[in-house]
Design a protein around this motif. Structure first.
Motif, PDB file in Angstrom:
ATOM      1  N   LEU A   1       2.676   8.970  -7.010  1.00  0.00           N
ATOM      2  CA  LEU A   1       3.942   9.596  -6.643  1.00  0.00           C
ATOM      3  C   LEU A   1       4.267   9.275  -5.194  1.00  0.00           C
ATOM      4  CD1 LEU A   1       3.204  13.084  -8.290  1.00  0.00           C
ATOM      5  CD2 LEU A   1       4.222  11.052  -9.357  1.00  0.00           C
ATOM      6  N   ASP A   2       5.364   8.556  -4.983  1.00  0.00           N
ATOM      7  CA  ASP A   2       5.744   8.082  -3.644  1.00  0.00           C
ATOM      8  C   ASP A   2       7.060   8.698  -3.203  1.00  0.00           C
ATOM      9  OD1 ASP A   2       3.551   6.343  -3.343  1.00  0.00           O
ATOM     10  OD2 ASP A   2       4.525   4.859  -4.615  1.00  0.00           O
ATOM     11  N   GLU A   3       6.991   9.708  -2.366  1.00  0.00           N
ATOM     12  CA  GLU A   3       8.181  10.270  -1.717  1.00  0.00           C
ATOM     13  C   GLU A   3       7.875  10.643  -0.271  1.00  0.00           C
ATOM     14  OE1 GLU A   3      11.454  10.923  -2.224  1.00  0.00           O
ATOM     15  OE2 GLU A   3      11.406   9.763  -4.063  1.00  0.00           O
ATOM     16  N   HIS A   4       6.655  11.091  -0.027  1.00  0.00           N
ATOM     17  CA  HIS A   4       6.246  11.480   1.321  1.00  0.00           C
ATOM     18  C   HIS A   4       5.660  10.280   2.057  1.00  0.00           C
ATOM     19  CE1 HIS A   4       6.662  15.799   0.382  1.00  0.00           C
ATOM     20  NE2 HIS A   4       6.107  15.508  -0.779  1.00  0.00           N
ATOM     21  N   LYS A   5       5.834  10.270   3.369  1.00  0.00           N
ATOM     22  CA  LYS A   5       5.284   9.195   4.198  1.00  0.00           C
ATOM     23  C   LYS A   5       4.250   9.703   5.199  1.00  0.00           C
ATOM     24  CE  LYS A   5       8.212   6.509   2.136  1.00  0.00           C
ATOM     25  NZ  LYS A   5       7.724   5.675   1.016  1.00  0.00           N
TER      26      LYS A   5
ATOM     27  N   ASP B   1      16.268  10.921  -0.142  1.00  0.00           N
ATOM     28  CA  ASP B   1      15.437  10.317   0.899  1.00  0.00           C
ATOM     29  C   ASP B   1      14.857   8.967   0.515  1.00  0.00           C
ATOM     30  OD1 ASP B   1      15.934  12.394   2.603  1.00  0.00           O
ATOM     31  OD2 ASP B   1      14.104  13.486   2.132  1.00  0.00           O
ATOM     32  N   THR B   2      14.615   8.747  -0.774  1.00  0.00           N
ATOM     33  CA  THR B   2      14.088   7.452  -1.204  1.00  0.00           C
ATOM     34  C   THR B   2      15.061   6.708  -2.109  1.00  0.00           C
ATOM     35  OG1 THR B   2      12.868   8.588  -2.970  1.00  0.00           O
ATOM     36  CG2 THR B   2      11.655   8.083  -0.961  1.00  0.00           C
TER      37      THR B   2
ATOM     38  N   GLY C   1       4.856  18.411   2.711  1.00  0.00           N
ATOM     39  CA  GLY C   1       4.196  17.629   3.734  1.00  0.00           C
ATOM     40  C   GLY C   1       4.679  17.912   5.134  1.00  0.00           C
ATOM     41  N   GLU C   2       4.069  17.209   6.067  1.00  0.00           N
ATOM     42  CA  GLU C   2       4.420  17.344   7.476  1.00  0.00           C
ATOM     43  C   GLU C   2       5.796  16.768   7.785  1.00  0.00           C
ATOM     44  OE1 GLU C   2       3.145  19.039   9.686  1.00  0.00           O
ATOM     45  OE2 GLU C   2       0.970  19.161   9.545  1.00  0.00           O
ATOM     46  N   ASP C   3       6.429  16.115   6.829  1.00  0.00           N
ATOM     47  CA  ASP C   3       7.800  15.634   7.014  1.00  0.00           C
ATOM     48  C   ASP C   3       8.823  16.742   6.836  1.00  0.00           C
ATOM     49  OD1 ASP C   3       7.344  15.960   4.329  1.00  0.00           O
ATOM     50  OD2 ASP C   3       7.792  13.886   3.764  1.00  0.00           O
TER      51      ASP C   3
ATOM     52  N   ALA D   1      -4.239  16.756  -9.537  1.00  0.00           N
ATOM     53  CA  ALA D   1      -3.335  16.166  -8.542  1.00  0.00           C
ATOM     54  C   ALA D   1      -4.040  16.159  -7.195  1.00  0.00           C
ATOM     55  CB  ALA D   1      -2.042  16.966  -8.456  1.00  0.00           C
ATOM     56  N   THR D   2      -3.918  15.044  -6.479  1.00  0.00           N
ATOM     57  CA  THR D   2      -4.556  14.916  -5.172  1.00  0.00           C
ATOM     58  C   THR D   2      -3.571  14.309  -4.177  1.00  0.00           C
ATOM     59  OG1 THR D   2      -5.457  12.724  -5.749  1.00  0.00           O
ATOM     60  CG2 THR D   2      -6.850  14.645  -6.187  1.00  0.00           C
ATOM     61  N   GLY D   3      -3.635  14.741  -2.924  1.00  0.00           N
ATOM     62  CA  GLY D   3      -2.751  14.229  -1.883  1.00  0.00           C
ATOM     63  C   GLY D   3      -3.534  13.904  -0.632  1.00  0.00           C
ATOM     64  N   ASP D   4      -3.003  12.988   0.190  1.00  0.00           N
ATOM     65  CA  ASP D   4      -3.750  12.570   1.366  1.00  0.00           C
ATOM     66  C   ASP D   4      -2.932  12.640   2.647  1.00  0.00           C
ATOM     67  OD1 ASP D   4      -2.255  10.116   1.709  1.00  0.00           O
ATOM     68  OD2 ASP D   4      -3.522   9.152   0.213  1.00  0.00           O
ATOM     69  N   ARG D   5      -3.574  12.300   3.750  1.00  0.00           N
ATOM     70  CA  ARG D   5      -2.977  12.396   5.073  1.00  0.00           C
ATOM     71  C   ARG D   5      -1.930  11.313   5.317  1.00  0.00           C
ATOM     72  NH1 ARG D   5      -6.702  12.423  10.488  1.00  0.00           N
ATOM     73  NH2 ARG D   5      -6.962  10.268   9.823  1.00  0.00           N
ATOM     74  N   ASN D   6      -1.863  10.324   4.442  1.00  0.00           N
ATOM     75  CA  ASN D   6      -0.893   9.239   4.574  1.00  0.00           C
ATOM     76  C   ASN D   6       0.332   9.448   3.700  1.00  0.00           C
ATOM     77  OD1 ASN D   6      -0.337   6.816   5.960  1.00  0.00           O
ATOM     78  ND2 ASN D   6      -0.856   5.611   4.135  1.00  0.00           N
ATOM     79  N   GLY D   7       0.415  10.603   3.020  1.00  0.00           N
ATOM     80  CA  GLY D   7       1.559  10.894   2.165  1.00  0.00           C
ATOM     81  C   GLY D   7       1.387  10.473   0.724  1.00  0.00           C
ATOM     82  N   GLY D   8       0.238   9.908   0.384  1.00  0.00           N
ATOM     83  CA  GLY D   8       0.005   9.473  -0.987  1.00  0.00           C
ATOM     84  C   GLY D   8      -0.361  10.617  -1.912  1.00  0.00           C
ATOM     85  N   ILE D   9       0.176  10.577  -3.133  1.00  0.00           N
ATOM     86  CA  ILE D   9      -0.147  11.569  -4.156  1.00  0.00           C
ATOM     87  C   ILE D   9      -0.485  10.827  -5.444  1.00  0.00           C
ATOM     88  CG2 ILE D   9       0.649  13.550  -5.510  1.00  0.00           C
ATOM     89  CD1 ILE D   9       2.684  14.111  -3.302  1.00  0.00           C
ATOM     90  N   HIS D  10      -1.571  11.229  -6.078  1.00  0.00           N
ATOM     91  CA  HIS D  10      -1.955  10.655  -7.367  1.00  0.00           C
ATOM     92  C   HIS D  10      -2.250  11.780  -8.347  1.00  0.00           C
ATOM     93  CE1 HIS D  10      -2.238   6.797  -5.349  1.00  0.00           C
ATOM     94  NE2 HIS D  10      -3.126   7.302  -4.505  1.00  0.00           N
TER      95      HIS D  10
END
Length: 686
Positions: free
Chosen positions: A548-552, A96-97, A571-573, A526-535
């Motif tokens: 970590l960038d895979e989800h959008k 996907d990426t 994620g919602e994807d 590990a934390t994730g957000d509504r915009n797909g960001g993970i740190h």
């Protein structure tokens, strides 16, 4: 031959139709066999046989050894892996990426390839996607570039406490009265005990285990008045599903079932726990010459079938739908009321078939009934295990069949309630040793708190945070020293669990923080957000470790593998990613919960709502498509349950991984057997 008589016309006039059809079939077959898509039926795609032909047709005019546009040469395997002047274009296991896949699939925000031309065929895009997913094989039998995700059962594990925490003598808290049953927004399972916590209306509901109903002294079989025979095999030495089991070497006559009962009653039910031998093909479980219940081999396991002769000797076959997994005990049932046949796996109705008008009744037959065969065909005897076999003189109801299936399993029951007057519970987590339970939530745009409960006494030991909005997610470190929260204010906060002091505030997220999870050893957060960001952060000082960038789109769930070597995100994807924590590389991705067509914005079906690891490194995903799926630790699917009755919201493994508990939008809990993937209990908490 006439000058106008072409070879084509000659074939038409002199060659029989069947011969012309044969030649055309062979011609088309040869085309298919020489196309890059043909070999994919048997072998995973590789560069030489499948991908290079696509590149030659669409790409190598600009990306070859002489004309390396953007520094990219796709004419060689090494060149494709090397990438362009901008970096790598393929990442093994992560299509996907991978820039190659993004460009040929015309992903949003990526320059489409080939330039100024239509998108290449979907079938060719699929070949390239599967090549990347499968590990970028160079040639048939080549070595995969996928990273190993092997799991060491002892790594990061804790020894189970001698006396795992269980609630004892909890204060009486009446269940909240609500007009509509609240959905299950949060669900947690104790890491060491058969204890589950679920969200209620300003409450936390606790469920513990009670012994199987079948073990009770006063147990009576379902529909006892209609039961003709029940075989428990107590004298056998082999362990079964419920005590001992019979592993037959030859069929056995069932004396308690009269030869004329089908004709007299016009209906029946047969139920049993079975464990078919892996080498068995298609064999009879129960029956005789004119009637048989048998198993049919499928690609992934077995299918239950039935064949019956009608009163005028006509033959009818039933049960062509469904499948249950091989290698495990499975409860099966067949019922017939004279009008319909119904087939059940694991207590769930799989198919119901009407009897055709020309196939009425049962053939009058004075031959006896047999178990593990039909008494006629010696080569069709059942091989495997049989336990708790029952034959009824009427068709059981779906609820009766479900009860028989669930009675052999330990049942969950409501054992206590913890108050959470702070508002709606959005997250629940047990501590690593199971002694503490934390509940996070609050009231929207007003307040947010975390309550820390002592599991044994139910006492509220501490209240952490005092936010001006709800707390969406929270977790407690393995050493009980710190509590982390995620909020709609895009903040991650880390508090001291001893005195509630704010230790660190992180504001790197760009949207609501929807998931917060400590690693098993507590070293990372590990934390994730509504915009797909993970740190990923260092817990001690809130220093950034990985982005970590895979989800959008929205991250719905994060889960650490028990050894701490992998982090799973969903994620919602509809996609999940397995991240290697050595360097933050995405070792595996899959999109198992996506649909190509959404009915409307209000009935979305794409999205993973929860992901969770089991103690053995396997994991589950729960989707908006109302499907629960099980996965091996390497990311390969091993089973699923489709068409869940209500939209699922949460899922957890029981501490020993033998069961999965799911919650749904209608406020119900369902318990699933991991081995057979059958539902063994339904709970209606409020």
């Amino acid at each position: 031959m006439s000058k106008n008589m072409t070879v084509k016309n000659l074939m038409r006039t002199t060659m029989p139709l069947r011969s012309r059809s044969t030649i055309m079939f062979r011609f088309l077959t040869s085309l298919l066999l020489t196309s890059p898509l043909a070999a994919r039926a048997d072998d995973p795609p590789n560069y030489v046989d499948h991908v290079l032909p696509i590149f030659k047709r669409h790409c190598t005019g600009c990306h070859n050894s002489d004309k390396q546009t953007s520094g990219l040469d796709l004419t060689t395997y090494g060149g494709a892996l090397k990438g362009s002047s901008g970096g790598e274009i393929v990442k093994a296991g992560v299509p996907d990426t991978s820039r190659l896949y993004e460009s040929i699939s015309h992903a949003e925000g990526v320059e489409p390839m080939p330039p100024d031309k239509p998108k290449i065929a979907d079938s060719q895009i699929t070949v390239i996607r599967d090549w990347i997913t499968g590990g970028l094989l160079e040639a048939k039998g080549g070595k995969s570039k996928l990273r190993s995700v092997a799991f060491n059962l002892t790594a990061g594990s804790m020894k189970r406490p001698e006396n795992p925490a269980m609630p004892v003598g909890l204060p009486e808290v009446p269940l909240a009265k609500t007009r509509v049953t609240p959905p299950i927004l949060a669900l947690a399972s104790s890491p060491w005990a058969n204890l589950v916590a679920a969200s209620g209306h300003e409450q936390i509901l606790l469920f513990g285990e009670k012994p199987p109903a079948i073990k009770a002294d006063d147990f009576e079989p379902v529909a006892k008045g209609a039961l003709m025979t029940r075989l428990e095999f107590d004298n056998e030495s082999t362990v079964g599903k419920n005590g001992s089991a019979w592993f037959p070497k030859q069929h056995r006559r069932i004396e308690a079932v009269p030869s004329d009962f089908l004709v007299k009653n016009g209906g029946f039910s047969f139920t049993a726990w079975i464990k078919p031998d892996a080498e068995m093909k298609s064999e009879t479980i129960f029956g005789r010459y004119s009637f048989a219940i048998f198993l049919e081999k499928t690609r992934g396991g077995w299918r239950l079938r039935a064949v019956s002769r009608s009163h005028d000797n006509g033959i009818g076959y039933f049960g062509r739908i469904g499948e249950f997994p091989a290698g495990s005990w499975q409860h099966v049932a067949v019922t017939c009321d004279g009008k319909e046949w119904a087939f059940y796996y694991g207590g769930r109705e799989i198919v119901r078939q009407k009897i055709p008008a020309d196939h009425v009744g049962f053939l009058s037959d004075n031959r006896p009934f047999f178990l593990a065969g039909d008494g006629h065909h010696e080569d069709r005897q059942f091989r495997g295990g049989l336990d708790d076999v029952r034959v009824y003189r009427r068709a059981l109801t779906p609820n009766e069949v479900a009860t028989i299936n669930s009675n052999v399993s330990a049942q969950m029951t409501h054992i206590g309630t913890l108050p959470f007057p702070d508002g709606t519970v959005h997250d629940l987590r047990f501590s690593q040793n199971g002694d503490l339970l934390i509940a996070a939530g609050g009231q929207g745009a007003y307040s947010g708190k975390v309550a820390v409960f002592d599991v044994r006494t139910g006492q509220r030991r501490a209240t952490i945070a005092d936010e001006e909005d709800i707390i969406l997610s929270a977790d407690i470190s393995a050493d009980h020293r710190v509590v982390a929260i995620g909020t709609p204010a895009r903040k991650v906060k880390i508090f001291s669990a001893q005195d509630g002091r704010l230790l660190h505030k992180i504001d790197k997220h760009t949207d609501w923080v929807t998931a917060v999870r400590f690693s098993p050893d507590g070293k990372y957060l590990a934390t994730g957000d509504r915009n797909g960001g993970i740190h990923v952060w260092e817990s001690a000082n809130a220093g950034i470790v990985y982005t970590l960038d895979e989800h959008k789109v929205r991250i719905t769930s994060l889960s650490w593998r028990p050894d701490g070597q992998l982090l799973a995100s969903a994620g919602e994807d509809g996609k999940f990613v397995l991240w290697d924590m050595k360097d933050g590389f995405p070792t595996r991705t899959a999109s198992p919960h996506t649909v190509s067509w959404e009915p409307s914005r209000y009935s979305r079906q794409t999205g993973i709502l929860d992901i969770a690891f089991a103690r053995d490194g396997s994991f589950l995903t729960l989707g908006r498509d109302r499907t629960l799926r099980w996965w091996q630790t390497d990311g390969n699917a091993i089973g699923e349950v489709r068409d869940l009755e209500a939209l699922p919201t949460q899922a957890v493994f029981r501490w020993d991984s033998k069961q999965v508990i799911t919650g749904d939008l209608e406020g119900n809990l369902r318990i699933w057997d991991t081995e057979s993937r059958s539902m063994i209990q339904e709970l209606y908490p409020q």
